[in-house]
Write a protein that holds these residues in place. Structure first.
Motif, PDB file in Angstrom:
ATOM      1  N   UNK A  66       0.852  -1.189   0.000  1.00  0.00           N
ATOM      2  CA  UNK A  66       0.000   0.000   0.000  1.00  0.00           C
ATOM      3  C   UNK A  66       0.894   1.247   0.000  1.00  0.00           C
ATOM      4  N   UNK A  67       0.618   2.159  -0.918  1.00  0.00           N
ATOM      5  CA  UNK A  67       1.481   3.342  -1.061  1.00  0.00           C
ATOM      6  C   UNK A  67       0.683   4.633  -0.960  1.00  0.00           C
ATOM      7  N   UNK A  68       1.221   5.583  -0.203  1.00  0.00           N
ATOM      8  CA  UNK A  68       0.596   6.905  -0.059  1.00  0.00           C
ATOM      9  C   UNK A  68       0.932   7.756  -1.282  1.00  0.00           C
ATOM     10  N   UNK A  69       0.235   8.873  -1.459  1.00  0.00           N
ATOM     11  CA  UNK A  69       0.580   9.776  -2.558  1.00  0.00           C
ATOM     12  C   UNK A  69       2.055  10.211  -2.485  1.00  0.00           C
ATOM     13  N   UNK A  70       2.546  10.423  -1.262  1.00  0.00           N
ATOM     14  CA  UNK A  70       3.939  10.841  -1.101  1.00  0.00           C
ATOM     15  C   UNK A  70       4.902   9.738  -1.580  1.00  0.00           C
ATOM     16  N   UNK A  71       4.558   8.504  -1.283  1.00  0.00           N
ATOM     17  CA  UNK A  71       5.406   7.385  -1.720  1.00  0.00           C
ATOM     18  C   UNK A  71       5.370   7.257  -3.241  1.00  0.00           C
ATOM     19  N   UNK A  72       4.198   7.462  -3.821  1.00  0.00           N
ATOM     20  CA  UNK A  72       4.067   7.361  -5.283  1.00  0.00           C
ATOM     21  C   UNK A  72       4.872   8.457  -5.969  1.00  0.00           C
ATOM     22  N   UNK A  73       4.827   9.629  -5.353  1.00  0.00           N
ATOM     23  CA  UNK A  73       5.573  10.760  -5.913  1.00  0.00           C
ATOM     24  C   UNK A  73       7.072  10.449  -5.877  1.00  0.00           C
ATOM     25  N   UNK A  74       7.485   9.891  -4.765  1.00  0.00           N
ATOM     26  CA  UNK A  74       8.904   9.563  -4.633  1.00  0.00           C
ATOM     27  C   UNK A  74       9.319   8.511  -5.655  1.00  0.00           C
ATOM     28  N   UNK A  75       8.448   7.506  -5.849  1.00  0.00           N
ATOM     29  CA  UNK A  75       8.768   6.469  -6.831  1.00  0.00           C
ATOM     30  C   UNK A  75       8.972   7.093  -8.205  1.00  0.00           C
ATOM     31  N   UNK A  76       8.139   8.068  -8.556  1.00  0.00           N
ATOM     32  CA  UNK A  76       8.343   8.635  -9.899  1.00  0.00           C
ATOM     33  C   UNK A  76       9.552   9.555  -9.944  1.00  0.00           C
ATOM     34  N   UNK A  77       9.899  10.205  -8.830  1.00  0.00           N
ATOM     35  CA  UNK A  77      11.135  10.993  -8.785  1.00  0.00           C
ATOM     36  C   UNK A  77      12.362  10.097  -8.985  1.00  0.00           C
ATOM     37  N   UNK A  78      12.344   8.979  -8.281  1.00  0.00           N
ATOM     38  CA  UNK A  78      13.490   8.066  -8.378  1.00  0.00           C
ATOM     39  C   UNK A  78      13.532   7.454  -9.791  1.00  0.00           C
ATOM     40  N   UNK A  79      12.350   7.131 -10.283  1.00  0.00           N
ATOM     41  CA  UNK A  79      12.249   6.668 -11.672  1.00  0.00           C
ATOM     42  C   UNK A  79      12.854   5.308 -11.941  1.00  0.00           C
ATOM     43  N   UNK A  80      12.986   4.517 -10.912  1.00  0.00           N
ATOM     44  CA  UNK A  80      13.548   3.175 -11.112  1.00  0.00           C
ATOM     45  C   UNK A  80      12.605   2.379 -12.016  1.00  0.00           C
ATOM     46  N   UNK A  81      13.154   1.716 -13.009  1.00  0.00           N
ATOM     47  CA  UNK A  81      12.308   0.932 -13.900  1.00  0.00           C
ATOM     48  C   UNK A  81      13.104  -0.228 -14.500  1.00  0.00           C
ATOM     49  N   UNK A  82      12.394  -1.104 -15.155  1.00  0.00           N
ATOM     50  CA  UNK A  82      13.088  -2.190 -15.845  1.00  0.00           C
ATOM     51  C   UNK A  82      12.994  -3.522 -15.132  1.00  0.00           C
ATOM     52  N   UNK A  83      12.690  -3.491 -13.848  1.00  0.00           N
ATOM     53  CA  UNK A  83      12.488  -4.759 -13.150  1.00  0.00           C
ATOM     54  C   UNK A  83      11.029  -5.162 -13.286  1.00  0.00           C
ATOM     55  N   UNK A  84      10.763  -6.457 -13.198  1.00  0.00           N
ATOM     56  CA  UNK A  84       9.357  -6.877 -13.301  1.00  0.00           C
ATOM     57  C   UNK A  84       8.547  -6.256 -12.173  1.00  0.00           C
ATOM     58  N   UNK A  85       9.206  -6.023 -11.014  1.00  0.00           N
ATOM     59  CA  UNK A  85       8.454  -5.449  -9.892  1.00  0.00           C
ATOM     60  C   UNK A  85       8.875  -4.016  -9.564  1.00  0.00           C
ATOM     61  N   UNK A  86       9.297  -3.281 -10.565  1.00  0.00           N
ATOM     62  CA  UNK A  86       9.525  -1.843 -10.366  1.00  0.00           C
ATOM     63  C   UNK A  86       8.175  -1.188 -10.079  1.00  0.00           C
TER      64      UNK A  86
END
Ligand SMILES: *Cc1c(COP(=O)(O)O)cnc(C)c1O
Length: 351
Positions: free
Chosen positions: A199-219
């Motif tokens: 479960x992710x808060x809006x703040x966590x979601x924002x951080x995920x897009x800032x970090x921008x990690x991608x490419x893993x099946x579970x990114x």
């Protein structure tokens, strides 16, 4: 035999019916891009909002386990490293997984018996996530929810991640007090293993897009992209998700479950307090888990009671790790009926 093991826990007796219905309604072979699956995903979210009070702007993602969630947090949601507050084996494992991915990870091991003072906490500036094992299944301790609240107000700029694998679904959580919450379903939800919840808060979601990690099946970015359409990033545990949906429809709202959980734990604690031969594994009342009770005693007593209980149709949970021979654990999950619970309390009073 009634199982009081905290993990995997016993499962609901309604499961055979759920399974039959899943089979009859072709859920078992449902494609995860199909309307049927999308409706089911959406319904689980709605039920989490209704029954567990998940805020409308928080996201719910399906994973395979709590362990996977540990790695996802380090991979997609952490920049430099996380800071881990832990007292037992599961918290330590999380710390180890995180360190393996991000070497700057740091931690503070506290004694579950003594707890800790939020005032004394000193989290290095560079570490951007505070990781808390809210319910430490291994030693039957908890970090009280008000302490998490205090941590949040002391560190407003950090993300708070909370492992509630053995408490979500049993106690009422105020999701606003943290950004990342997770569990798997084979403990407090009383379902078969193989499904994790993140479960992710809006703040966590924002951080995920800032970090921008991608490419893993579970990114997280990839998972959220799929979840935007109520789909998943891989063929998921459709049956597990169906079970979860059916269960959430059938259970009472968390406020009532929470009350019952606390009442029953109080009853168990009264028994421990009234008998000389039992001792609490965790002495500080505040830091004692509400969903898992740990009772410690002489090695001979623990061995004897476990054997004797089995002869009475009661399966007590073993101690975990270093506490294996000097304690046993009792799950106090909603899946345990009041009738089963009474059998346990009657037994413990008599023994
Ligand atoms: C059981 C447990 C886990 C691990 O759960 P899996 O679903 O097996 O990955 C993690 N944290 C806590 C607190 C647990 O009790």
């Amino acid at each position: 035999m009634i199982s009081f093991s905290p993990g995997p826990s016993q499962v609901y007796p309604a499961l055979p019916q759920y399974f039959q219905d899943a089979y009859n309604h072709h859920v078992l072979s449902a494609n995860h891009r199909s309307k049927m699956f999308m409706n089911m995903y959406q319904e689980v979210i709605q039920l989490f909002q209704e029954k567990l009070h998940l805020p409308a702007d928080y996201r719910l993602l399906f994973t395979s386990s709590a362990t996977e969630n540990w790695e996802i947090i380090s991979q997609s949601l952490t920049k430099e490293g996380s800071y881990h507050l832990y007292s037992g084996a599961f918290g330590k494992k999380w710390f180890d997984y995180a360190t393996n991915i991000l070497p700057h990870t740091a931690g503070f091991k506290f004694s579950a018996d003594e707890g800790f003072q939020v005032n004394d906490l000193d989290v290095p500036e560079a570490l951007d996530i505070i990781a808390i094992t809210q319910n430490e299944t291994a030693n039957a301790s908890q970090v009280p929810l008000h302490v998490i609240e205090e941590i949040r107000s002391k560190f407003p700029h950090k993300l708070i991640a909370v492992d509630t694998t053995s408490s979500m679904g049993g106690i009422e959580l105020d999701f606003h007090q943290a950004d990342i919450w997770f569990a798997s379903v084979q403990k407090c939800f009383g379902l078969p293993s193989g499904l994790g919840i993140l479960i992710l808060s809006p703040k966590a979601l924002k951080k995920a897009s800032e970090i921008g990690e991608h490419g893993r099946y579970n990114s997280v970015s990839f998972m959220v992209e799929n979840a935007d359409n109520y789909q998943t990033h891989y063929t998921p545990n459709v049956l597990g998700i169906y079970f979860l949906m059916r269960l959430l429809k059938d259970v009472e709202e968390i406020h009532f479950l929470d009350k019952r959980t606390r009442q029953r734990m109080q009853e168990l604690e009264n028994i421990v307090a009234s008998k000389d031969k039992y001792r609490y594994l965790i002495k500080m009342p505040e830091f004692r888990s509400r969903t898992v009770l740990g009772i410690s005693g002489e090695e001979s007593l623990i061995g004897d009671i476990k054997k004797d209980a089995e002869q009475h149709g009661i399966l007590l949970g073993s101690g975990y790790g270093g506490y294996k021979t000097t304690s046993f654990r009792v799950a106090n999950f909603p899946v345990i009926s009041d009738e089963q619970f009474k059998k346990l309390t009657d037994y413990l009073k008599e023994y």
